[in-house]
Motif scaffolding. Structure first.
Motif, mmCIF file in Angstrom:
data_model
loop_
_atom_site.group_PDB
_atom_site.id
_atom_site.type_symbol
_atom_site.label_atom_id
_atom_site.label_comp_id
_atom_site.label_asym_id
_atom_site.label_seq_id
_atom_site.Cartn_x
_atom_site.Cartn_y
_atom_site.Cartn_z
ATOM 1 N N VAL A 54 0.842 -1.194 0.000
ATOM 2 C CA VAL A 54 0.000 0.000 0.000
ATOM 3 C C VAL A 54 0.877 1.245 0.000
ATOM 4 O O VAL A 54 0.603 2.221 -0.710
ATOM 5 N N ASP A 111 -13.184 5.747 8.510
ATOM 6 C CA ASP A 111 -12.445 4.537 8.184
ATOM 7 C C ASP A 111 -13.336 3.564 7.407
ATOM 8 O O ASP A 111 -14.520 3.410 7.715
ATOM 9 N N ILE A 112 -12.766 2.907 6.402
ATOM 10 C CA ILE A 112 -13.493 1.926 5.598
ATOM 11 C C ILE A 112 -12.794 0.584 5.759
ATOM 12 O O ILE A 112 -11.642 0.417 5.370
ATOM 13 N N ARG A 113 -13.522 -0.387 6.330
ATOM 14 C CA ARG A 113 -12.929 -1.705 6.577
ATOM 15 C C ARG A 113 -13.954 -2.790 6.280
ATOM 16 O O ARG A 113 -15.157 -2.565 6.319
ATOM 17 N N HIS A 114 -13.440 -3.976 6.018
ATOM 18 C CA HIS A 114 -14.304 -5.146 5.927
ATOM 19 C C HIS A 114 -13.507 -6.356 6.373
ATOM 20 O O HIS A 114 -12.285 -6.289 6.555
ATOM 21 N N GLU A 116 -12.692 -10.564 5.758
ATOM 22 C CA GLU A 116 -12.777 -11.683 4.830
ATOM 23 C C GLU A 116 -12.079 -12.884 5.448
ATOM 24 O O GLU A 116 -11.349 -12.763 6.436
ATOM 25 N N ILE A 138 -9.536 -6.106 6.572
ATOM 26 C CA ILE A 138 -8.983 -5.416 5.416
ATOM 27 C C ILE A 138 -9.396 -3.952 5.474
ATOM 28 O O ILE A 138 -10.584 -3.622 5.488
ATOM 29 N N ARG A 139 -8.425 -3.082 5.532
ATOM 30 C CA ARG A 139 -8.706 -1.639 5.541
ATOM 31 C C ARG A 139 -8.543 -1.102 4.121
ATOM 32 O O ARG A 139 -7.566 -1.414 3.434
ATOM 33 N N GLN A 140 -9.491 -0.274 3.708
ATOM 34 C CA GLN A 140 -9.427 0.338 2.388
ATOM 35 C C GLN A 140 -8.679 1.672 2.486
ATOM 36 O O GLN A 140 -9.184 2.634 3.058
ATOM 37 N N PHE A 141 -7.484 1.706 1.935
ATOM 38 C CA PHE A 141 -6.711 2.949 1.890
ATOM 39 C C PHE A 141 -7.037 3.653 0.577
ATOM 40 O O PHE A 141 -6.286 3.590 -0.397
ATOM 41 N N ALA A 142 -8.186 4.324 0.571
ATOM 42 C CA ALA A 142 -8.695 4.893 -0.673
ATOM 43 C C ALA A 142 -8.035 6.227 -1.021
ATOM 44 O O ALA A 142 -7.845 6.546 -2.193
ATOM 45 N N SER A 146 -6.757 8.487 4.374
ATOM 46 C CA SER A 146 -7.003 7.196 5.040
ATOM 47 C C SER A 146 -5.838 6.777 5.920
ATOM 48 O O SER A 146 -6.007 5.910 6.791
#
Length: 216
Positions: A54, A111-114, A116, A138-142, A146
């Motif tokens: 990343v 923060d955006i995470r999901h 899996e 899983i963190r989304q580093f958009a 972020s």
């Protein structure tokens, strides 16, 4: 130009306090390890808060001015947290502390995470009796912004999961480093024995050896 700074310190036994220690004065003059956006990426990778791939994507794709702006916000967040620790470390957390942490919650809300499911790492799954699968967060580093979320998260972990009575500044003269006292008897006083601890012992030894001069 080669980077003449020493490697950043990770001696605090807590990542939030290591973040506080990303500026320090080990030789008298302050050293800043997050001077710009690329420094922020390097420090976060070294701290285990950002995957190396990343960081490589940010270096290749992000606008440098945007990364530098986020680094400036990270430094401001660090100094805000330093003030919070100076006010609350060394004593039990009180309910009033919840009213002071809105800056962290503002960052965490973005923060955006999901989660899996994936294979457990070798030696950490079936051998431990927990099966071969495990959850992965899983963190989304958009965006460059972020990058602040993992920093806010480790600060939240310190506040919610640690005993603040064991958060301490080093007792070394002039030392600015912080640590979490994870020692068995909770008697840690120094950032490290190799640095401030030995200097304090040497100073105490010199003081004991100094002749006691009297004027009669």
């Amino acid at each position: 130009m080669p980077d003449l700074r020493p490697a950043p310190f990770f001696i605090a036994d807590d990542r939030a306090l290591d973040f506080l220690n990303s500026i320090a004065s080990p030789a008298g003059a302050p050293i800043e390890w997050i001077a710009d956006g690329r420094d922020l990426l390097d420090w976060m990778v070294a701290a285990g808060l950002l995957p190396a791939e990343v960081a490589a994507r940010y270096r290749a794709e992000a606008v440098l001015d945007e990364l530098d702006s986020v680094a400036a916000r990270a430094r401001a967040l660090r100094e805000w947290f330093r003030g919070l620790m100076a006010a609350h470390a060394g004593r039990p957390a009180e309910p009033a502390l919840a009213a002071e942490i809105e800056p962290l919650n503002r960052l965490l809300r973005r923060d955006i995470r999901h989660r899996e499911i994936g294979l457990a790492e070798a030696g950490a799954g079936a051998e431990a009796g927990q099966g071969v699968l495990r959850w992965r967060d899983i963190r989304q580093f958009a965006t460059p912004d972020s990058l602040l979320a993992p920093l806010a998260e480790v600060m939240g972990d310190l506040l919610c999961r640690r005993d603040l009575t064991l958060v301490r500044p080093c007792e070394g003269g002039g030392c600015t480093l912080w640590f979490f006292d994870a020692s068995k008897r909770h008697g840690r006083r120094w950032c490290s024995m190799a640095a401030c601890g030995n200097r304090a012992k040497a100073a105490a030894h010199r003081s004991r050896q100094r002749p006691n001069l009297r004027c009669d």
